[in-house]
Write an enzyme that holds these catalytic residues in place. Sequence first.
Site, mmCIF file in Angstrom:
data_model
loop_
_atom_site.group_PDB
_atom_site.id
_atom_site.type_symbol
_atom_site.label_atom_id
_atom_site.label_comp_id
_atom_site.label_asym_id
_atom_site.label_seq_id
_atom_site.Cartn_x
_atom_site.Cartn_y
_atom_site.Cartn_z
ATOM 1 N N MET A 137 111.308 52.813 -47.009
ATOM 2 C CA MET A 137 109.782 51.797 -46.085
ATOM 3 C C MET A 137 108.943 50.776 -46.539
ATOM 4 S SD MET A 137 109.785 54.640 -42.831
ATOM 5 C CE MET A 137 109.788 56.338 -43.985
ATOM 6 N N ASP A 187 112.243 60.343 -46.943
ATOM 7 C CA ASP A 187 111.631 59.570 -46.692
ATOM 8 C C ASP A 187 110.272 58.174 -48.170
ATOM 9 O OD1 ASP A 187 111.983 58.815 -43.911
ATOM 10 O OD2 ASP A 187 110.872 60.888 -43.593
ATOM 11 N N MET A 192 114.932 53.394 -35.089
ATOM 12 C CA MET A 192 113.185 54.357 -35.370
ATOM 13 C C MET A 192 113.770 54.698 -34.197
ATOM 14 S SD MET A 192 112.984 54.818 -38.771
ATOM 15 C CE MET A 192 111.465 55.476 -38.077
ATOM 16 N N MET A 213 107.563 55.556 -48.461
ATOM 17 C CA MET A 213 106.665 54.499 -47.877
ATOM 18 C C MET A 213 105.907 54.099 -49.330
ATOM 19 S SD MET A 213 105.749 56.604 -44.269
ATOM 20 C CE MET A 213 106.779 57.763 -43.324
ATOM 21 N N ASP A 253 115.817 57.576 -35.899
ATOM 22 C CA ASP A 253 115.068 58.651 -36.630
ATOM 23 C C ASP A 253 113.492 58.662 -35.877
ATOM 24 O OD1 ASP A 253 113.308 59.457 -38.757
ATOM 25 O OD2 ASP A 253 114.099 57.446 -40.149
ATOM 26 N N HIS A 272 115.243 57.135 -47.066
ATOM 27 C CA HIS A 272 115.212 55.875 -46.222
ATOM 28 C C HIS A 272 113.766 54.862 -47.275
ATOM 29 C CE1 HIS A 272 113.053 55.036 -41.827
ATOM 30 N NE2 HIS A 272 113.459 54.196 -42.421
ATOM 31 N N HIS A 293 117.074 64.565 -45.582
ATOM 32 C CA HIS A 293 116.661 62.897 -44.920
ATOM 33 C C HIS A 293 115.370 62.590 -46.060
ATOM 34 C CE1 HIS A 293 115.726 59.246 -42.591
ATOM 35 N NE2 HIS A 293 114.379 59.697 -42.997
ATOM 36 N N SER A 327 114.036 65.915 -42.425
ATOM 37 C CA SER A 327 113.061 64.854 -42.960
ATOM 38 C C SER A 327 112.317 65.114 -44.082
ATOM 39 C CB SER A 327 112.656 63.890 -41.974
ATOM 40 O OG SER A 327 110.905 62.929 -42.713
#
Length: 227
Positions: free
Chosen positions: A72, A39, A141, A41, A177, A70, A37, A12
């Site tokens: 979020m 992330d 998660m 957010m 994750d 991913h 990966h 990540s």
Amino acid sequence: MTFSRQIKIAPSILAADFANFGAECRAIEAQGADWVHVDVMDGHFVPNITFGPATCAAIRPHIRGFMDVHLMIAPVDSYIEAFAEAGADLISAHLEAGPHIHRTLQAIRATGKKAGLAINPGTGIDAVAHLLDLVDLVCVMTVNPGFGGQKFIHSQLDKVRSLRQMIGDRPIHIEIDGGVTVETAPLVVAAGADVLVAGSAVFKGGSVDNPAPYGVNIAAIRAAAAR
Ligand code: DX5
Ligand code: ZN
């Protein structure tokens, strides 16, 4: 890409140098990362903000392999197209991100990208059973999403085992994750996971055995996962 349950390590870049994503992505791939990966957010679904589709698009040319995005964020649907255009190979949305996860997964699939379903530590897998036809990956998660460097939540291992049974022969990856280290990697693989996301363990876990420029420690995690 043909489906395989061979273990994949997905560093990540949340734990990477944000001012140097291109070099960081090239370094982890050179060190054997299977997937990258990413992330995303929003400061709303999770209490932290990273970046959006423009940054994903900027990173994309520096990744030769698979870009695992991913999300979020909530809402999700209005941003799916943008992340698909940014070059994601797989887009994961959270089960908890809104009332219409089925529609969200349909929308991801409609872009031609692979669809992932992420579930928080406090969420059970009953609802996942009704979504299996729409997913290429379930992301379990093992920390509460929002931050890297948190402690692995061991109670999730039972969930991974049940999910592995539920998936059976379907071509669906189980991704873990959060808190993946050389200590926890063998546990999640034994429970049935095949994609291991690792942020801090990769970018801050340098050792004399793995003297990569950014402390990349992918080989050690892969070796631990094979134990
Ligand atoms: C957490 C992110 C993870 C995180 C993992 O919300 O989804 O991908 O970067 O970081 P570590 O491996 O440090 O737990
Ligand atoms: Zn993640």
